[in-house]
Design a protein around this motif. Structure first.
Motif, PDB file in Angstrom:
ATOM      1  N   TRP A  91       3.335   4.389   7.061  1.00  0.00           N
ATOM      2  CA  TRP A  91       4.165   4.828   5.925  1.00  0.00           C
ATOM      3  C   TRP A  91       4.515   3.688   4.977  1.00  0.00           C
ATOM      4  CZ3 TRP A  91       5.983   4.960  11.033  1.00  0.00           C
ATOM      5  CH2 TRP A  91       6.950   4.002  11.357  1.00  0.00           C
ATOM      6  N   ALA A  92       4.504   2.430   5.479  1.00  0.00           N
ATOM      7  CA  ALA A  92       4.913   1.317   4.626  1.00  0.00           C
ATOM      8  C   ALA A  92       3.723   0.609   3.983  1.00  0.00           C
ATOM      9  CB  ALA A  92       5.739   0.328   5.435  1.00  0.00           C
ATOM     10  N   THR A  93       2.502   1.049   4.283  1.00  0.00           N
ATOM     11  CA  THR A  93       1.319   0.408   3.695  1.00  0.00           C
ATOM     12  C   THR A  93       1.341   0.638   2.174  1.00  0.00           C
ATOM     13  OG1 THR A  93       0.124   0.942   5.719  1.00  0.00           O
ATOM     14  CG2 THR A  93      -1.212   0.292   3.833  1.00  0.00           C
ATOM     15  N   THR A  94       0.930  -0.398   1.430  1.00  0.00           N
ATOM     16  CA  THR A  94       0.949  -0.265  -0.041  1.00  0.00           C
ATOM     17  C   THR A  94      -0.487  -0.343  -0.601  1.00  0.00           C
ATOM     18  OG1 THR A  94       1.081  -2.648  -0.399  1.00  0.00           O
ATOM     19  CG2 THR A  94       3.184  -1.469  -0.158  1.00  0.00           C
ATOM     20  N   ALA A  95      -0.606   0.107  -1.858  1.00  0.00           N
ATOM     21  CA  ALA A  95      -1.904   0.055  -2.536  1.00  0.00           C
ATOM     22  C   ALA A  95      -2.368  -1.403  -2.669  1.00  0.00           C
ATOM     23  CB  ALA A  95      -1.786   0.714  -3.907  1.00  0.00           C
ATOM     24  N   ALA A  96      -1.429  -2.315  -2.893  1.00  0.00           N
ATOM     25  CA  ALA A  96      -1.782  -3.735  -3.037  1.00  0.00           C
ATOM     26  C   ALA A  96      -2.368  -4.258  -1.727  1.00  0.00           C
ATOM     27  CB  ALA A  96      -0.546  -4.534  -3.438  1.00  0.00           C
ATOM     28  N   GLU A  97      -1.824  -3.801  -0.618  1.00  0.00           N
ATOM     29  CA  GLU A  97      -2.353  -4.250   0.681  1.00  0.00           C
ATOM     30  C   GLU A  97      -3.780  -3.742   0.896  1.00  0.00           C
ATOM     31  OE1 GLU A  97       1.175  -4.912   3.836  1.00  0.00           O
ATOM     32  OE2 GLU A  97       0.966  -2.836   3.147  1.00  0.00           O
ATOM     33  N   VAL A  98      -4.039  -2.520   0.433  1.00  0.00           N
ATOM     34  CA  VAL A  98      -5.403  -1.981   0.563  1.00  0.00           C
ATOM     35  C   VAL A  98      -6.362  -2.833  -0.268  1.00  0.00           C
ATOM     36  CG1 VAL A  98      -6.871   0.023   0.067  1.00  0.00           C
ATOM     37  CG2 VAL A  98      -4.622   0.355   1.132  1.00  0.00           C
TER      38      VAL A  98
END
Ligand code: PLP
Length: 388
Positions: free
Chosen positions: A358-365
């Motif tokens: 739930w805390a994963t972000t687009a920037a991390e992807v």
């Protein structure tokens, strides 16, 4: 330390803030939940509230929830020949398991080794229902254990269909919903499960707490797992892990309330991750991509890729991923899940699991894709014989 990006949510999820608060509140209480005085009753109230919250996640009644020390222990409690249903005390002679179960189910619980039989999965990693039907016809009144979603591939199993087959033969169905909970619907009645396992730390609760949920209080375990003071309906003696249980309840409440929204968030990011991954290396293969999967999991491999090298390379770039299941990594062991799906050992050795939360972000992807681009370039140079 440099900022890290965590893509190993199937190994464990970070603690939710609500769970942290519930743990802290419980830790400040002095009472033993078995004591009758006010302090004891206050601790008991936290446990019973958590029981309702965990039951809510699977659409069941609180009285059917038995707290354990882990998902592993809940599986151990469930998998026993001695399960009485509506007063029928005859032991179950056989345990049928899908070939892709977690190690804690594969071990067979309290069944003797010779009583355990594995049921094949199809190449896409879903249980072969025809093989299940044949097996239950050979041994009716069996206990069958089938996971709702696989921890390595994320592939969702045909649990409701399996339940119909198992029940028609007089069998019982145990469902390991550890990876599915909070990510897809886990209503125990809709699944047709008789017993269902949950683990707190996969849904944002603390590590070291789990639960076995019964579909009805007609199901009894005459053989407690731990004998002693009779806690948890006599099935699991020992003063309860009040703080862990309270944290589990808080996490279950949030997972229940926000599960659908979080799943949509994860799916959008996972789709971007997979299309990016394949655009960078078209030869990359995504396991189970053609069938229903959890919204957060990608298991992939590419020719020439070795999982350990990939995990280290990602780690150096600040990214945590895993090679197959966390329990078997470190022990360089080929994945039994991919072997059961008929994947070649060479490709299996390169399988990398990326799991979001739930805390994963687009920037991390995008950061993950940047690291993958570097790795894929090195790999293709190596394969063309050019020193990297
Ligand atoms: N079942 C599945 C499918 C899992 O993925 C895991 C943990 O990875 C377990 C059971 C065990 O749960 P726990 O870590 O709470 O013992």
């Amino acid at each position: 330390m440099r900022e890290r990006s965590y893509f190993d949510w199937n190994a464990t999820a970070p603690l939710r803030e609500e769970a942290r608060a519930a743990v802290a509140e419980a830790l400040s209480l002095p009472g033993n939940p078995s004591s009758v005085h006010a302090e004891g009753r206050a601790a008991r109230r936290l446990i019973e509230r958590a029981r309702e919250e965990v039951a809510g996640l699977v659409g069941d009644r609180a009285s059917d929830v038995i707290f354990t020390s882990s998902g592993t222990e809940a599986n151990m409690l469930a998998l026993t020949p001695a399960i009485e249903v509506a007063g029928d005390k005859r032991p179950r002679a056989k345990l049928l398991l899908s070939a892709i179960e977690h190690a804690s189910v594969r071990a067979g619980g309290r069944f003797p080794r010779e009583a355990i039989e594995q049921i094949a999965v199809d190449p896409d990693g879903r249980l072969n229902l025809a093989a299940l039907a044949e097996a239950v016809a050979r041994s009716p009144r069996t206990l069958v254990s089938l996971m709702l979603a696989n921890n390595e591939t994320g592939v969702i199993q045909p649990v409701a269909e399996a339940a119909a087959i198992v029940h028609a033969a007089g069998g019982l169905l145990h469902v390991d919903a550890v990876q599915a909970a909070g990510r897809i619907d886990c209503d125990i009645a809709a699944l047709g499960a008789d017993l269902l396992t949950l683990s707190a730390h996969k849904i944002g609760g603390p590590k070291g707490v789990g639960a076995l949920v019964r579909a009805s209080d007609d199901i009894h375990f005459p053989d407690p797992l731990i004998r002693g003071g009779g806690q948890e309906r006599g099935l699991r003696a020992g003063t309860e892990n009040v703080a862990g249980i309270a944290g589990f309840g808080a996490a279950a409440t949030v997972a229940h309330r926000q599960g659908a929204v979080e799943a949509a968030h994860m799916l959008a990011l996972r789709n971007r991750l997979e299309s990016g991954l394949q655009a960078i290396a078209p030869e990359a293969l995504m396991f189970g991509a053609e069938v229903r999967r959890l919204p957060n999991t990608t298991l992939f491999a590419a020719p020439g890729l070795t999982a350990e090298t990939a995990v280290i390379a990602f780690d150096l770039d600040g990214i945590a991923v895993s090679s197959g299941a966390a329990c078997s990594s470190g022990k360089v062991q080929p994945s039994h899940v991919l072997a059961a799906m008929g994947v070649s050992p060479a490709l299996t050795r390169g399988a990398v699991r990326v799991s979001l939360g739930w805390a994963t972000t687009a920037a991390e992807v995008e950061k993950f894709l940047g690291a993958w681009r570097k790795l894929a370039t090195t790999l293709s140079k190596k394969q063309r014989g050019i020193a990297a």
